[in-house]
Design an enzyme around this catalytic site. Structure first.
Site, PDB file in Angstrom:
ATOM      1  N   LYS A   1       0.864  -1.181   0.000  1.00 35.81           N
ATOM      2  CA  LYS A   1       0.000   0.000   0.000  1.00 35.81           C
ATOM      3  C   LYS A   1       0.899   1.227   0.000  1.00 35.81           C
ATOM      4  O   LYS A   1       1.996   1.212   0.560  1.00 35.81           O
ATOM      5  CB  LYS A   1      -0.891  -0.010   1.245  1.00 35.81           C
ATOM      6  CG  LYS A   1      -1.799   1.205   1.365  1.00 35.81           C
ATOM      7  CD  LYS A   1      -2.769   1.062   2.518  1.00 35.81           C
ATOM      8  CE  LYS A   1      -3.564   2.336   2.740  1.00 35.81           C
ATOM      9  NZ  LYS A   1      -4.241   2.843   1.533  1.00 35.81           N
TER      10      LYS A   1
ATOM     11  N   ASN B   1     -13.697   4.939  -4.140  1.00 35.86           N
ATOM     12  CA  ASN B   1     -13.028   4.941  -2.847  1.00 35.86           C
ATOM     13  C   ASN B   1     -12.526   6.333  -2.505  1.00 35.86           C
ATOM     14  O   ASN B   1     -12.071   7.081  -3.355  1.00 35.86           O
ATOM     15  CB  ASN B   1     -11.889   3.912  -2.824  1.00 35.86           C
ATOM     16  CG  ASN B   1     -10.544   4.509  -3.177  1.00 35.86           C
ATOM     17  OD1 ASN B   1      -9.886   5.115  -2.352  1.00 35.86           O
ATOM     18  ND2 ASN B   1     -10.140   4.344  -4.440  1.00 35.86           N
TER      19      ASN B   1
ATOM     20  N   CYS C   1      -0.833  12.304  -6.250  1.00 40.38           N
ATOM     21  CA  CYS C   1      -1.271  13.078  -5.091  1.00 40.38           C
ATOM     22  C   CYS C   1      -1.002  14.564  -5.286  1.00 40.38           C
ATOM     23  O   CYS C   1      -0.122  14.958  -6.049  1.00 40.38           O
ATOM     24  CB  CYS C   1      -0.556  12.580  -3.833  1.00 40.38           C
ATOM     25  SG  CYS C   1      -1.069  10.919  -3.374  1.00 40.38           S
TER      26      CYS C   1
ATOM     27  N   GLY D   1     -12.196  -0.417 -11.089  1.00 48.69           N
ATOM     28  CA  GLY D   1     -13.021  -1.584 -11.360  1.00 48.69           C
ATOM     29  C   GLY D   1     -13.348  -1.763 -12.827  1.00 48.69           C
ATOM     30  O   GLY D   1     -12.840  -1.066 -13.708  1.00 48.69           O
TER      31      GLY D   1
END
Length: 304
Positions: A47, A71, A133, A220
């Protein structure tokens, strides 16, 4: 076993992989290895970690859509110090496959400090640099949207390591090939893509956002056509290997990405709905190649 390794083997810039399948960062804990052998994965990706701990966003943070997952986790992680003192030790003791550490930062200095800290430790085969980010030095715009910023960051990081340097690209840009070329010019040894698309869900009865952060990450099966197109564009624009991800749920999906030019693929959201996705994809790829007397390298980039 030798034949299997030959058929499915591939390579990144500096790492040879016995399997072309990786886990997508943040979607796969080592508990999944209770369901299948580690060697089904070519490498294990952590992660994303940051210099300081992050508690992430408040709940609700996940919402299943008609075709995928939203998410708003917010890069929750224990921070570099805790990772080095605890998680890294455990991973090195447990893993029998290469370890790739994913990390990110809010400033160029944070990225550099992260890499310098990780470089002091053995057992790490490479890094995935998450440049999606916000960059606080550039008014909050993500690092990965500006080719000049990408080049400057990657160039500085490449000077600090001889390990695999994977740059993870955001799809939320005007020209992903241009960003990939900047990363390659800066010294990246491979590219991974795509990170999540922007997405949103609203409760039609109340008018409220389904998640605590209205605009968040969409992943997804629904994003597969976008990921496939961006993989194709990127693989044609750079000479370094491409790790593709985005909507891969089956071995047939995986094949499409290899034909598009990917040297390896990563599976993420599919793990949540089916913990056996990765071994099923592995076996399907093996069967396909065996039946046609092919090696994986025979089909990479061979889309007609």
């Amino acid at each position: 076993m030798e034949r299997i390794m030959s058929e499915l083997s591939t390579s990144l810039g500096k790492i040879n992989l016995q399997s072309p399948i990786l886990n997508a960062s943040g979607t796969f804990g080592t508990e999944y290895f209770n369901f299948f052998q580690q060697g089904i994965l070519g490498a294990y990706v952590t992660k994303t970690i940051t210099l300081k701990p992050k508690i992430g966003n408040p709940p609700p943070r996940l919402y299943e859509t008609e075709a995928g997952l939203l998410n708003a986790i917010g890069l929750q992680n224990p921070g570099l110090k805790s990772f080095l003192n605890n998680d890294l030790f455990d991973l090195r003791e447990y893993l029998k496959i290469p370890l790739i550490v994913s990390f990110s930062g809010a400033t160029q200095e944070e990225f550099i400090r992260m890499l310098e800290g990780l470089e002091l430790h053995c057992g790490i085969y490479g890094y995935e640099i998450n440049i999606s980010c916000p960059n606080v030095e550039n008014e909050g715009i993500a690092f990965g949207t500006n080719p000049d910023i990408v080049f400057n960051l990657v160039e500085k990081l490449a000077r600090l390591t001889d390990r695999e340097l994977i740059v993870k690209l955001s799809p939320n840009v005007t020209d992903i090939a241009l960003i990939a070329q900047a990363a390659e010019a800066g010294g990246a040894t491979s590219i991974s893509l795509i990170n999540t698309l922007y997405g949103m869900a609203i409760n039609w009865e109340t008018g409220k956002s389904r998640l605590s952060i209205p605009v968040c990450g969409y992943s997804g099966i629904g994003i597969k056509p976008v990921a496939l197109a961006l993989t194709y564009q990127t693989a044609r624009a750079v000479k370094i290997p491409v790790i593709a991800m985005g909507g891969i749920h089956s071995w047939q999906d995986a094949l499409e990405f290899f034909y598009a030019g990917a040297s390896a693929i990563a599976i993420g959201t599919a793990n949540f709905s089916n913990p056996l996705t990765i071994p099923e994809v592995y076996q399907g790829l093996l069967n396909f190649l065996t039946q046609r007397n092919l090696n994986l390298k025979d089909i990479i980039g061979k889309v007609n």
